[in-house]
Enzyme design. Sequence first.
Site, PDB file in Angstrom:
ATOM      1  N   GLN A 123      20.170  -1.151 -23.606  1.00 30.78           N
ATOM      2  CA  GLN A 123      20.911  -1.853 -24.656  1.00 30.78           C
ATOM      3  C   GLN A 123      21.680  -3.014 -24.052  1.00 30.78           C
ATOM      4  O   GLN A 123      22.231  -2.909 -22.959  1.00 30.78           O
ATOM      5  CB  GLN A 123      21.869  -0.855 -25.310  1.00 30.78           C
ATOM      6  N   SER A 133      19.110   3.663 -18.917  1.00 31.37           N
ATOM      7  CA  SER A 133      19.755   4.265 -20.083  1.00 31.37           C
ATOM      8  C   SER A 133      18.764   4.417 -21.246  1.00 31.37           C
ATOM      9  O   SER A 133      17.810   5.181 -21.144  1.00 31.37           O
ATOM     10  CB  SER A 133      20.983   3.434 -20.488  1.00 31.37           C
ATOM     11  N   LEU A 134      18.953   3.657 -22.304  1.00 32.58           N
ATOM     12  CA  LEU A 134      18.030   3.675 -23.438  1.00 32.58           C
ATOM     13  C   LEU A 134      16.580   3.479 -22.981  1.00 32.58           C
ATOM     14  O   LEU A 134      15.652   4.089 -23.519  1.00 32.58           O
ATOM     15  CB  LEU A 134      18.427   2.567 -24.407  1.00 32.58           C
ATOM     16  N   ARG A 149      19.784   9.126 -31.533  1.00 33.30           N
ATOM     17  CA  ARG A 149      20.660   8.958 -30.366  1.00 33.30           C
ATOM     18  C   ARG A 149      21.666   7.837 -30.617  1.00 33.30           C
ATOM     19  O   ARG A 149      22.859   7.980 -30.339  1.00 33.30           O
ATOM     20  CB  ARG A 149      19.803   8.641 -29.134  1.00 33.30           C
ATOM     21  N   HIS A 168      28.048   6.465 -21.456  1.00 30.63           N
ATOM     22  CA  HIS A 168      27.891   7.097 -20.141  1.00 30.63           C
ATOM     23  C   HIS A 168      29.239   7.505 -19.543  1.00 30.63           C
ATOM     24  O   HIS A 168      29.487   7.354 -18.355  1.00 30.63           O
ATOM     25  CB  HIS A 168      27.085   6.202 -19.191  1.00 30.63           C
ATOM     26  N   GLN A 174      22.282  12.691 -19.930  1.00 26.37           N
ATOM     27  CA  GLN A 174      22.240  11.245 -19.678  1.00 26.37           C
ATOM     28  C   GLN A 174      23.264  10.471 -20.507  1.00 26.37           C
ATOM     29  O   GLN A 174      23.832   9.484 -20.058  1.00 26.37           O
ATOM     30  CB  GLN A 174      20.821  10.729 -19.963  1.00 26.37           C
TER      31      GLN A 174
END
Length: 307
Positions: A11, A90-91, A115, A196, A245
């Site tokens: 992102q 991440s994403l 999510r 995170h 995560q």
Amino acid sequence: MSKIAFIYPGQGAQVCGMGQDFYEQTEIGKQVFDLATELLGFSVPELCFTENDRLDITEYTQAAMVTTSIAMTKVLEDKGVKPDVAAGLSLGEYCALYAAGVMSEADAIKTVRQRGILMQGEVPVGLGAMAAILAMDAAAIEEVIADMDGVQIANYNCPGQIVISGKKEAVEEACEKLKAAGAKRTIMLNVSGPFHSRMLTGAGEKLGQVLEQVEVHTPVIPYVANVTAAYVTDAAEVKPLLMKQVSSSVRWQQSVEAMLADGVDTFIEIGPGKTLAGFMRKIDRTVKVMNIEKLEDVDRVVEALNQ
């Protein structure tokens, strides 16, 4: 023989118009965008290709990014380019799961939509924050914030670029302490939540309920998990790692180092922007890094690989 990694941005890389040429000029790309529209109940092409405020809102961004990167991946693979390993920031890990054969494109798109909603809704806007810390060693940052409550490292991006996340006041205080300890710059990031960080633990637990409905397969190729920076080859590891995560540090630099140690010498960044290529230059300048951002990039990459 060259070892290829497909790597996917997260992102923040989203941009209006991303994937439009894949949608308009390839049947494979169009099918992915049309599937996303059918699954999500709103026009994903409209979200990605027209000026609007939703593209930068987490619950929409995540589905838009994954749809775009999967469409690009399928077009590249149709040209005969296959990875030996996959990873995503991440994403972007959900695109790596698709590339590794762990999750279908439909499940990847549906899961990241949920999510995004869960991450957006877990912490009221304004309570959390994130900041980039530039030109300071990760170990030094860890030492400064070790005794601070409410702040942690969110991203180990590359040498000299670390992101911290947590409670707004704690992040601001950490920035002052880090500047005093030698950080060249600290930059508060324009994000809608403390991603995170432990503040999103609840979102990870709720994501676990979403993942119960998702079928995961044994990886056809390994992928590198953000949480551990280790290769994953067992389907049983996938869901627990995805739950963690959301609230754990993204070990991107360590993930790249794991792939380098495995002999990967060609990295193909698939998705809008060149964020990961920029990180790569600071991790290891000697490896080959290519980007798939426009349709014309596909033929350029294929040609480069066949030389």
